[in-house]
Design a protein around this motif. Structure first.
Motif, PDB file in Angstrom:
ATOM      1  N   MET A   1       0.963  -1.210  -0.002  1.00 24.83           N
ATOM      2  CA  MET A   1       0.010  -0.057  -0.094  1.00 24.83           C
ATOM      3  C   MET A   1       0.934   1.400   0.018  1.00 24.83           C
ATOM      4  SD  MET A   1      -2.944   1.005   2.611  1.00 24.83           S
ATOM      5  CE  MET A   1      -3.897  -0.612   2.406  1.00 24.83           C
ATOM      6  N   ARG A   2       0.493   2.209  -0.949  1.00 21.22           N
ATOM      7  CA  ARG A   2       1.385   3.370  -1.180  1.00 21.22           C
ATOM      8  C   ARG A   2       0.593   4.626  -0.856  1.00 21.22           C
ATOM      9  NH1 ARG A   2       4.033   4.777  -5.330  1.00 21.22           N
ATOM     10  NH2 ARG A   2       6.192   4.898  -3.920  1.00 21.22           N
ATOM     11  N   PHE A   3       0.996   5.532   0.158  1.00 23.73           N
ATOM     12  CA  PHE A   3       0.489   6.790   0.321  1.00 23.73           C
ATOM     13  C   PHE A   3       1.320   7.987   0.067  1.00 23.73           C
ATOM     14  CE2 PHE A   3      -2.607   5.224   4.193  1.00 23.73           C
ATOM     15  CZ  PHE A   3      -3.359   4.567   3.351  1.00 23.73           C
ATOM     16  N   LEU A   4       0.706   8.937  -0.323  1.00 26.72           N
ATOM     17  CA  LEU A   4       1.370  10.209  -0.707  1.00 26.72           C
ATOM     18  C   LEU A   4       0.923  11.228   0.179  1.00 26.72           C
ATOM     19  CD1 LEU A   4       3.541  12.318  -1.968  1.00 26.72           C
ATOM     20  CD2 LEU A   4       2.051  12.620  -3.672  1.00 26.72           C
ATOM     21  N   LEU A   5       1.605  12.096   1.121  1.00 29.07           N
ATOM     22  CA  LEU A   5       1.171  12.716   1.990  1.00 29.07           C
ATOM     23  C   LEU A   5       1.990  14.390   1.544  1.00 29.07           C
ATOM     24  CD1 LEU A   5       0.037  13.900   4.768  1.00 29.07           C
ATOM     25  CD2 LEU A   5       1.902  13.171   5.904  1.00 29.07           C
ATOM     26  N   VAL A   6       0.783  15.380   1.390  1.00 23.82           N
ATOM     27  CA  VAL A   6       1.219  16.591   1.093  1.00 23.82           C
ATOM     28  C   VAL A   6       1.036  17.591   2.150  1.00 23.82           C
ATOM     29  CG1 VAL A   6       1.170  18.291  -1.104  1.00 23.82           C
ATOM     30  CG2 VAL A   6       0.760  15.653  -1.614  1.00 23.82           C
ATOM     31  N   GLU A   7       1.836  17.920   2.801  1.00 23.47           N
ATOM     32  CA  GLU A   7       1.572  18.834   3.785  1.00 23.47           C
ATOM     33  C   GLU A   7       2.887  19.612   3.957  1.00 23.47           C
ATOM     34  OE1 GLU A   7       1.045  21.063   6.735  1.00 23.47           O
ATOM     35  OE2 GLU A   7      -0.834  19.714   6.442  1.00 23.47           O
ATOM     36  N   ASP A   8       2.671  20.945   3.918  1.00 25.87           N
ATOM     37  CA  ASP A   8       3.960  22.139   3.952  1.00 25.87           C
ATOM     38  C   ASP A   8       4.602  22.197   5.643  1.00 25.87           C
ATOM     39  OD1 ASP A   8       1.558  23.467   4.342  1.00 25.87           O
ATOM     40  OD2 ASP A   8       2.923  25.138   4.274  1.00 25.87           O
ATOM     41  N   HIS A   9       3.739  21.923   6.623  1.00 25.26           N
ATOM     42  CA  HIS A   9       4.282  22.108   8.014  1.00 25.26           C
ATOM     43  C   HIS A   9       4.868  20.709   8.679  1.00 25.26           C
ATOM     44  CE1 HIS A   9       0.935  25.169   7.693  1.00 25.26           C
ATOM     45  NE2 HIS A   9       1.782  25.982   8.475  1.00 25.26           N
ATOM     46  N   PRO A  10       6.222  20.752   8.616  1.00 28.33           N
ATOM     47  CA  PRO A  10       6.897  19.979   9.090  1.00 28.33           C
ATOM     48  C   PRO A  10       6.447  18.975  10.467  1.00 28.33           C
ATOM     49  CG  PRO A  10       8.315  21.652   8.617  1.00 28.33           C
ATOM     50  CD  PRO A  10       6.933  22.026   8.643  1.00 28.33           C
ATOM     51  N   LEU A  11       5.939  19.674  11.234  1.00 28.10           N
ATOM     52  CA  LEU A  11       5.280  19.243  12.694  1.00 28.10           C
ATOM     53  C   LEU A  11       4.036  18.435  12.240  1.00 28.10           C
ATOM     54  CD1 LEU A  11       5.960  21.609  15.338  1.00 28.10           C
ATOM     55  CD2 LEU A  11       7.362  19.386  15.142  1.00 28.10           C
ATOM     56  N   MET A  12       3.230  19.042  11.393  1.00 27.80           N
ATOM     57  CA  MET A  12       1.897  18.189  11.144  1.00 27.80           C
ATOM     58  C   MET A  12       2.273  17.320  10.209  1.00 27.80           C
ATOM     59  SD  MET A  12      -1.382  18.433  11.337  1.00 27.80           S
ATOM     60  CE  MET A  12      -2.815  17.789  10.619  1.00 27.80           C
ATOM     61  N   ARG A  13       3.334  17.288   9.468  1.00 30.78           N
ATOM     62  CA  ARG A  13       3.686  15.971   8.322  1.00 30.78           C
ATOM     63  C   ARG A  13       4.273  14.785   9.191  1.00 30.78           C
ATOM     64  NH1 ARG A  13       6.667  18.982   5.217  1.00 30.78           N
ATOM     65  NH2 ARG A  13       8.710  18.373   5.671  1.00 30.78           N
ATOM     66  N   LEU A  20       0.299   7.187  10.643  1.00 32.60           N
ATOM     67  CA  LEU A  20      -0.153   6.262   9.207  1.00 32.60           C
ATOM     68  C   LEU A  20       0.808   4.966   9.361  1.00 32.60           C
ATOM     69  CD1 LEU A  20      -0.660   9.060   6.557  1.00 32.60           C
ATOM     70  CD2 LEU A  20      -2.454   7.859   7.668  1.00 32.60           C
ATOM     71  N   THR A  21       1.924   5.204   9.672  1.00 31.56           N
ATOM     72  CA  THR A  21       3.097   4.002   9.666  1.00 31.56           C
ATOM     73  C   THR A  21       2.787   3.110  10.437  1.00 31.56           C
ATOM     74  OG1 THR A  21       4.559   5.524  10.744  1.00 31.56           O
ATOM     75  CG2 THR A  21       4.616   5.208   8.360  1.00 31.56           C
ATOM     76  N   ARG A  22       2.284   3.497  11.880  1.00 31.89           N
ATOM     77  CA  ARG A  22       1.771   2.990  13.010  1.00 31.89           C
ATOM     78  C   ARG A  22       0.696   2.261  12.787  1.00 31.89           C
ATOM     79  NH1 ARG A  22       2.063   6.404  16.570  1.00 31.89           N
ATOM     80  NH2 ARG A  22      -0.190   7.091  16.794  1.00 31.89           N
TER      81      ARG A  22
END
Length: 207
Positions: A1-13, A20-22
């Motif tokens: 399974m492959r996800f792409l996470l697009v988020e500019d705030h490092p802490l939120m990302r 997700l990985t957990r």
């Protein structure tokens, strides 16, 4: 399974990546901090799910959503710090599979993702109630809810104090087009000036 996470705030990302990985131990997760990087990754691979922030530094997340819909069939879950009332219905109409506020309890995020992965739309109870209220009481609709998605974006950017040049660059449109949208906003909201637009946006917490 492959996800792409697009988020500019490092802490939120980072926080989302850990969640997700957990929960999905075999997950292959890649990240992007802006729309340009996201589109490069989307073009280069196939994704089971794409999660995007609605506000990115280089482009509107709504524009990115439109590009994704033209490029692939991967379901898109939209994240936003803004209210569901203002953005939820708009992104669903634009082709998103679901909408989540960043303030959503982490216990709700995984069920939302699992529903989208199963091929369904995810609509929170609050957003469902908002959409139902709007259908049942169109007379009570706020003036800005009659704006197109692009007009609404320009409204918010003007409300945040951006100039026409800034907005043109941000949305990849001409200054003349920004002026056209501004004129439509003034007409639809029955306002007189950019200052009125700023006050309208601030008073309704659109920025």
């Amino acid at each position: 399974m492959r996800f792409l996470l697009v988020e500019d705030h490092p802490l939120m990302r980072t926080g989302l990546a850990q969640l997700l990985t957990r929960h999905f131990p075999s997950l292959e997760l890649e990240e992007a901090a802006d729309a340009a990087s996201a589109m490069a990754k989307i073009s280069a691979s196939v994704w089971d799910l794409i999660i995007i922030d609605i506000e990115l530094p280089d482009r509107s997340g709504v524009d990115l959503l439109a590009d994704i819909r033209r490029s692939c069939d991967s379901p898109v879950l939209v994240l936003s710090g803004q209210s569901e009332r203002e953005f939820g219905k708009r992104v669903l109409q634009a082709g998103a599979a679901g909408f989540l506020r960043k303030a959503t309890d982490t216990k709700e995020i995984i069920p939302a993702i699992e529903r989208v992965l199963a091929g369904h739309k995810y609509v929170s109870p609050d957003l469902a109630a908002t959409i139902l209220d709007q259908l049942q009481s169109p007379a009570g609709t706020e003036p800005h809810e009659t704006l197109s998605t692009r007009e609404f974006e320009v409204l918010r950017l003007l409300g945040a104090g951006l100039t026409a040049t800034d907005i043109a660059h941000r949305l990849n449109i001409s200054i003349k087009t920004v002026s056209t949208f501004r004129s439509r906003i003034l007409e639809k909201l029955r306002l007189q000036s950019t200052g009125d637009i700023v006050r309208y946006a601030v008073e309704r917490k659109l920025v």
